[in-house]
Design a protein around this motif. Structure first.
Motif, PDB file in Angstrom:
ATOM      1  N   GLY A  45       0.813  -1.201   0.000  1.00  0.00           N
ATOM      2  CA  GLY A  45       0.000   0.000   0.000  1.00  0.00           C
ATOM      3  C   GLY A  45       0.842   1.244   0.000  1.00  0.00           C
ATOM      4  O   GLY A  45       2.055   1.195  -0.248  1.00  0.00           O
ATOM      5  N   LEU A  46       0.172   2.357   0.283  1.00  0.00           N
ATOM      6  CA  LEU A  46       0.834   3.663   0.324  1.00  0.00           C
ATOM      7  C   LEU A  46       1.038   4.058   1.784  1.00  0.00           C
ATOM      8  O   LEU A  46       0.095   3.996   2.586  1.00  0.00           O
ATOM      9  CB  LEU A  46      -0.031   4.701  -0.392  1.00  0.00           C
ATOM     10  N   VAL A  47       2.258   4.459   2.107  1.00  0.00           N
ATOM     11  CA  VAL A  47       2.576   4.840   3.484  1.00  0.00           C
ATOM     12  C   VAL A  47       3.529   6.029   3.442  1.00  0.00           C
ATOM     13  O   VAL A  47       4.303   6.177   2.489  1.00  0.00           O
ATOM     14  CB  VAL A  47       3.185   3.647   4.256  1.00  0.00           C
ATOM     15  N   GLN A  48       3.464   6.858   4.459  1.00  0.00           N
ATOM     16  CA  GLN A  48       4.373   7.997   4.537  1.00  0.00           C
ATOM     17  C   GLN A  48       5.744   7.555   5.025  1.00  0.00           C
ATOM     18  O   GLN A  48       5.868   6.550   5.739  1.00  0.00           O
ATOM     19  CB  GLN A  48       3.808   9.059   5.478  1.00  0.00           C
ATOM     20  N   ALA A  49       6.756   8.313   4.651  1.00  0.00           N
ATOM     21  CA  ALA A  49       8.102   8.042   5.129  1.00  0.00           C
ATOM     22  C   ALA A  49       8.120   8.000   6.651  1.00  0.00           C
ATOM     23  O   ALA A  49       7.476   8.825   7.306  1.00  0.00           O
ATOM     24  CB  ALA A  49       9.063   9.110   4.615  1.00  0.00           C
ATOM     25  N   GLY A  50       8.841   7.022   7.183  1.00  0.00           N
ATOM     26  CA  GLY A  50       8.880   6.839   8.626  1.00  0.00           C
ATOM     27  C   GLY A  50       7.834   5.870   9.136  1.00  0.00           C
ATOM     28  O   GLY A  50       7.889   5.453  10.300  1.00  0.00           O
ATOM     29  N   GLY A  51       6.896   5.529   8.291  1.00  0.00           N
ATOM     30  CA  GLY A  51       5.821   4.638   8.692  1.00  0.00           C
ATOM     31  C   GLY A  51       6.196   3.170   8.591  1.00  0.00           C
ATOM     32  O   GLY A  51       7.339   2.820   8.273  1.00  0.00           O
ATOM     33  N   SER A  52       5.211   2.319   8.874  1.00  0.00           N
ATOM     34  CA  SER A  52       5.415   0.873   8.879  1.00  0.00           C
ATOM     35  C   SER A  52       4.364   0.175   8.038  1.00  0.00           C
ATOM     36  O   SER A  52       3.264   0.693   7.825  1.00  0.00           O
ATOM     37  CB  SER A  52       5.338   0.335  10.308  1.00  0.00           C
ATOM     38  N   LEU A  53       4.738  -1.013   7.594  1.00  0.00           N
ATOM     39  CA  LEU A  53       3.838  -1.833   6.800  1.00  0.00           C
ATOM     40  C   LEU A  53       4.280  -3.280   6.967  1.00  0.00           C
ATOM     41  O   LEU A  53       5.477  -3.561   7.094  1.00  0.00           O
ATOM     42  CB  LEU A  53       3.923  -1.424   5.335  1.00  0.00           C
ATOM     43  N   ARG A  54       3.314  -4.188   6.988  1.00  0.00           N
ATOM     44  CA  ARG A  54       3.650  -5.614   6.996  1.00  0.00           C
ATOM     45  C   ARG A  54       3.036  -6.262   5.767  1.00  0.00           C
ATOM     46  O   ARG A  54       1.830  -6.173   5.548  1.00  0.00           O
ATOM     47  CB  ARG A  54       3.147  -6.310   8.255  1.00  0.00           C
ATOM     48  N   LYS A  91      11.392   4.340   3.914  1.00  0.00           N
ATOM     49  CA  LYS A  91      11.964   5.472   3.198  1.00  0.00           C
ATOM     50  C   LYS A  91      11.409   5.479   1.774  1.00  0.00           C
ATOM     51  O   LYS A  91      11.019   4.427   1.259  1.00  0.00           O
ATOM     52  CB  LYS A  91      13.489   5.338   3.132  1.00  0.00           C
ATOM     53  N   PRO A  92      11.403   6.633   1.113  1.00  0.00           N
ATOM     54  CA  PRO A  92      10.929   6.678  -0.282  1.00  0.00           C
ATOM     55  C   PRO A  92      11.686   5.688  -1.181  1.00  0.00           C
ATOM     56  O   PRO A  92      11.088   5.129  -2.099  1.00  0.00           O
ATOM     57  CB  PRO A  92      11.206   8.123  -0.688  1.00  0.00           C
ATOM     58  N   GLU A  93      12.949   5.438  -0.894  1.00  0.00           N
ATOM     59  CA  GLU A  93      13.719   4.492  -1.712  1.00  0.00           C
ATOM     60  C   GLU A  93      13.315   3.034  -1.494  1.00  0.00           C
ATOM     61  O   GLU A  93      13.800   2.144  -2.195  1.00  0.00           O
ATOM     62  CB  GLU A  93      15.231   4.661  -1.477  1.00  0.00           C
ATOM     63  N   ASP A  94      12.431   2.783  -0.544  1.00  0.00           N
ATOM     64  CA  ASP A  94      11.876   1.434  -0.366  1.00  0.00           C
ATOM     65  C   ASP A  94      10.704   1.176  -1.319  1.00  0.00           C
ATOM     66  O   ASP A  94      10.194   0.056  -1.380  1.00  0.00           O
ATOM     67  CB  ASP A  94      11.406   1.224   1.077  1.00  0.00           C
ATOM     68  N   VAL A 144       4.509  -1.571  -2.799  1.00  0.00           N
ATOM     69  CA  VAL A 144       4.727  -0.730  -1.620  1.00  0.00           C
ATOM     70  C   VAL A 144       5.206   0.631  -2.119  1.00  0.00           C
ATOM     71  O   VAL A 144       6.194   0.717  -2.857  1.00  0.00           O
ATOM     72  CB  VAL A 144       5.769  -1.350  -0.673  1.00  0.00           C
ATOM     73  N   THR A 145       4.487   1.669  -1.729  1.00  0.00           N
ATOM     74  CA  THR A 145       4.838   3.023  -2.137  1.00  0.00           C
ATOM     75  C   THR A 145       5.019   3.880  -0.880  1.00  0.00           C
ATOM     76  O   THR A 145       4.109   3.946  -0.046  1.00  0.00           O
ATOM     77  CB  THR A 145       3.759   3.636  -3.033  1.00  0.00           C
ATOM     78  N   VAL A 146       6.173   4.501  -0.771  1.00  0.00           N
ATOM     79  CA  VAL A 146       6.486   5.331   0.391  1.00  0.00           C
ATOM     80  C   VAL A 146       6.603   6.777  -0.074  1.00  0.00           C
ATOM     81  O   VAL A 146       7.444   7.110  -0.904  1.00  0.00           O
ATOM     82  CB  VAL A 146       7.791   4.888   1.063  1.00  0.00           C
ATOM     83  N   SER A 147       5.738   7.616   0.457  1.00  0.00           N
ATOM     84  CA  SER A 147       5.745   9.027   0.072  1.00  0.00           C
ATOM     85  C   SER A 147       6.638   9.831   1.011  1.00  0.00           C
ATOM     86  O   SER A 147       6.742   9.525   2.200  1.00  0.00           O
ATOM     87  CB  SER A 147       4.326   9.584   0.089  1.00  0.00           C
ATOM     88  N   SER A 148       7.232  10.879   0.469  1.00  0.00           N
ATOM     89  CA  SER A 148       8.141  11.703   1.280  1.00  0.00           C
ATOM     90  C   SER A 148       7.406  12.846   1.954  1.00  0.00           C
ATOM     91  O   SER A 148       6.244  13.103   1.701  1.00  0.00           O
ATOM     92  CB  SER A 148       9.254  12.257   0.394  1.00  0.00           C
TER      93      SER A 148
END
Length: 122
Positions: A9-18, A86-89, A118-122
């Motif tokens: 899913g979409l998560v902000q930088a610093g966040g977590s996801l499983r 991180k966004p690079e993830d 997995v999308t990480v926004s900055s």
């Protein structure tokens, strides 16, 4: 053999996801399992792997200390807990089944899932 990933899913930088990967059609608990990822415009990258018993785990330097791989053999499920994202993830994450003694090379894995984004926004 079928591997099906979920949980991206979409998560902000610093966040977590499983993310999870459910295996069917084989005796999953005898195989090493791994996570790979592919970012847009880049090659396939090995992320982490876990042995059949779940007591040995290995990580790419880029995720060490932030990601945790685990498995529940009773549920034929592989997990990747991702913290401090991180966004690079940002990538399509794949689970894969290993052929015997495995490492970070894609050719050492014989079955792959379809991937979960997995999308990480900055």
């Amino acid at each position: 053999v079928q591997l099906v990933e979920s949980g991206g899913g979409l998560v902000q930088a610093g966040g977590s996801l499983r993310i999870s990967c459910v295996a069917s059609g084989h005796t999953g608990d005898i195989y090493t399992m791994a996570w790979f990822r592919q970012a847009p415009g880049k090659g396939l990258e090995w992320v982490s792997e876990i042995n059949s018993g779940g007591n040995n785990t290995y990580y790419a330097d880029s995720v060490k200390g932030r990601f945790t791989i685990s498995r529940d053999n009773a549920k034929s499920t592989l997990y990747l807990q991702m913290n401090s994202l991180k966004p690079e993830d940002t990538a399509l994450y794949y689970c894969a089944r290993g052929l015997g003694e495995t490492g970070p090379e894609a050719y050492e894995y014989d079955y792959w899932g379809q991937g979960t984004q997995v999308t990480v926004s900055s």
